[in-house]
Design an enzyme around this catalytic site. Sequence first.
Site, PDB file in Angstrom:
ATOM      1  N   HIS A   1       0.858  -1.181   0.000  1.00 16.58           N
ATOM      2  CA  HIS A   1       0.000   0.000   0.000  1.00 16.58           C
ATOM      3  C   HIS A   1       0.892   1.228   0.000  1.00 16.58           C
ATOM      4  CE1 HIS A   1      -2.712   3.061   1.494  1.00 16.58           C
ATOM      5  NE2 HIS A   1      -2.152   3.072   2.684  1.00 16.58           N
TER       6      HIS A   1
ATOM      7  N   TYR B   1      -6.162   9.110   1.698  1.00 12.41           N
ATOM      8  CA  TYR B   1      -6.270   9.682   3.031  1.00 12.41           C
ATOM      9  C   TYR B   1      -5.032  10.548   3.292  1.00 12.41           C
ATOM     10  CZ  TYR B   1      -3.142   5.879   4.620  1.00 12.41           C
ATOM     11  OH  TYR B   1      -2.096   5.009   4.785  1.00 12.41           O
TER      12      TYR B   1
ATOM     13  N   ASP C   1     -28.302 -21.050  15.877  1.00  9.00           N
ATOM     14  CA  ASP C   1     -29.549 -21.793  16.047  1.00  9.00           C
ATOM     15  C   ASP C   1     -29.576 -22.941  15.056  1.00  9.00           C
ATOM     16  OD1 ASP C   1     -29.941 -20.225  13.773  1.00  9.00           O
ATOM     17  OD2 ASP C   1     -32.022 -19.752  14.249  1.00  9.00           O
TER      18      ASP C   1
END
Length: 819
Positions: A229, A263, A548
Amino acid sequence: MSATTSDIPRVVIIGAGIVGCSLADELTARGWTDVTVLDQGPLPAPGGSTSHAPGLVFRTSPSKALTDFASYTVEKFTSLSVDGLSCFNPVGGLEVATTEERWADLHRKAGLAESWGVHGELISPQECLKLWPLLDEERIIGGFHTPGDGLARALLACRAQQERATARGARFLDRHTVIGIDSRDGRVTGVVTDRGTFPADHVVSAAGFWGPVIGRLAGVPVPLLPLAHQYARTGPLPELAGVNDPRTEASRPVLRHQDRDLYFREHTDRIGIGSYAHRPLPVDPFTLPAYEDAPVMPSSLPFTEEDFAPSWRDAAELLPALGASRAEEGFNGVFSFTPDGMPVLGEARELRGFWLAEAVWVTHSAGVARAVAQWMTEGRATTDIHECDLYRFEDAQRSPAYVEERGARNFIEVYDIVHPLQPLERPRPLRTSPFHTAQRELGAYFLEGGGWERPHWYEANAPLTEGVSPPERDAWAARYWSPIAAAEARATREKVALYDMTPLRRLEVTGTGSLEFLQRMTTNNLAKKPGAVTYTLLLDEAGGIRSDLTVARLGPDHFQIGANSPADLDWLLRHAPDSVQIGDITSGTCCVGVWGPLARELVQPLTRDDFSHKGFGYFRARRTHLDFVPVTAMRLSYVGELGWELYTTADLGARLWDTLWEAGQRLGVVAAGRSAFNSLRMEKGYRSWGHDMTAEHTPYEAGLGFAVRMDKGEFTGRAALAARGGERERPERRLTCLTLDDPTAVVLGKEPVRVDGATAGYVTSAAYGYTVGRCIAYAWLPARLTPGTGVLIDYFGAPVAATVTEEPLFDPGMDRIRR
């Protein structure tokens, strides 16, 4: 937790990055003080992802578990300091929208934040500019500001936690390369390094992108793909001169420009820029150099300027001040991705005592460490972590090709706007039922789950929409939806429909002691004659709902179980005695649900057995033949209508479908998809495990007390339920049925619910109820709320009125099923 020295387990943690250091701190705080942390690199920066991480912490995620992990990370690191400097800098987070689609998504994200307890606010372009003066205001539509987010100082947090853990008895050893994992009789016994062997009762691989390397030594596949990255730093910017203290580095929020996969964070007078916009750059962890042989460190690869060039242009458009600067330095940093973007946590069943804490980013590090420490010392984590379980993946999803394909795709999608129903694009189709060809001929619209192609509606049913008028949907709710679902739901209620239930996980339990084993593992009473079917629950020791199940007793020592995930199989296998055999029969079998008021008229002519209500009662099972096809028929209904689940082997599946299809033509049979299925099950009030309830909830909170028999004897979780009052428990919260007041409104799930202006809970699942004529939502809310109470659901920033309602909404007397 207290223990004598002789009782304290020996733990070896492989990896002294942020996860390993956090875990050592969490374990020693719980009394497990015989902890050794090994790393091949030098401390305090051994050269893994932690050593280069920019430290961004944005807490909000569609996953409640990840948000919980990140919130604890912020809380813990805020409490830690080294040399007077806090391990967390709460500069906040700012996500900006430059497109209308992103602005809408930020409204959805604000709802997620509110649901999970994260404070945030949507702000105007002018308010964004006040927080980040370098922004080009003309490009901004709005922003989402989370003041409690910020920057983790990962290496400082490692040091702080190393010091605390060391004071309690832990030791940290660098320059130790792991070359083997010792074991005996299926249990780990130690870790072999180039500088000696370390005996261990528990070994935790917190090796980050080296996880697959350690996993191979232990014989445990780790579904993780390392990827590079890009991260770059600008030169000094005049606009930042004197703005920031060099010790704290940043004062403005961490900035996300997700429309361009970017960012930003401050580094005193420079700006750091991270990019997910480039091509995936996979890295082979087996070929990475040792620390001494790496140009910088193993996790820092040479910067590929050509990959970053488009991102620099996009960055300069958002922050015009960058136009006079350049990327002075950069690197391609290695970190980890999994097929679904979630961490990989848990103990290996194949090698007891060998644990994984892998694919964990700094954002979630302390939260994951706490969860794993709780799991190791207490048997469970307080946060439900089924999304992170090592055994959540199907076998096909663990193949190296799948891990690489999906890992790379998850890198690409880090900042994408991903719809909750958005299917994988590749590899598809991967798993198909025997009915797939027939479904394609009927124009099935397939989505994907667990690798299976699952029809959600059929274009062949489009003519049936005449006279059916479900309300129009907004653009988000209309994705992966069709009004055909309303027609299929009506056909199920009025005639009969075929549903492909093949992706339902099927387990076979046989052998002497099978009944006793299942009685001990589940909540309901299974001591019934062969032919009985029982709905029951798997609990953990604290009484939380792990899953369940539907259990059919086909013989004295022969049971077929309808389960939810591969983790259910893992749980049962871990606890089964040698006399009990458990197998996953899903791939070799298939299932058709035949439901609707005309279901008996369809099925009865095909068999010589009595399928009347008296001859074949509700929640009963029998082996029979439908025409030429041997089937196991179970009289169950998840949609609230008369009918059966019909199971046969995969080789006969196509014949079973064709037999039912041809026989049903005179009755107007339709094929129906999961979109209609979900609507019908919510009208009936049936729960969906993993959405409506998890291990964070007890049966009585979830409205499933009917599936618990406290008087049947001991079972896992019984003591915890008894301590809470058993059937007399008075929960403070309940899974609550809501109906939206406006019959044209819809919500989709995970939205916050407000009572008297305050956030009181969140929606678990939602669907439009075509029979009842309005959207249904289930939500975790205070138990004090009574039917008729008004609430507000926040949907993309708009309040939607809803009302607490008695359940089930449809056929509360069970007349339609039991006829």
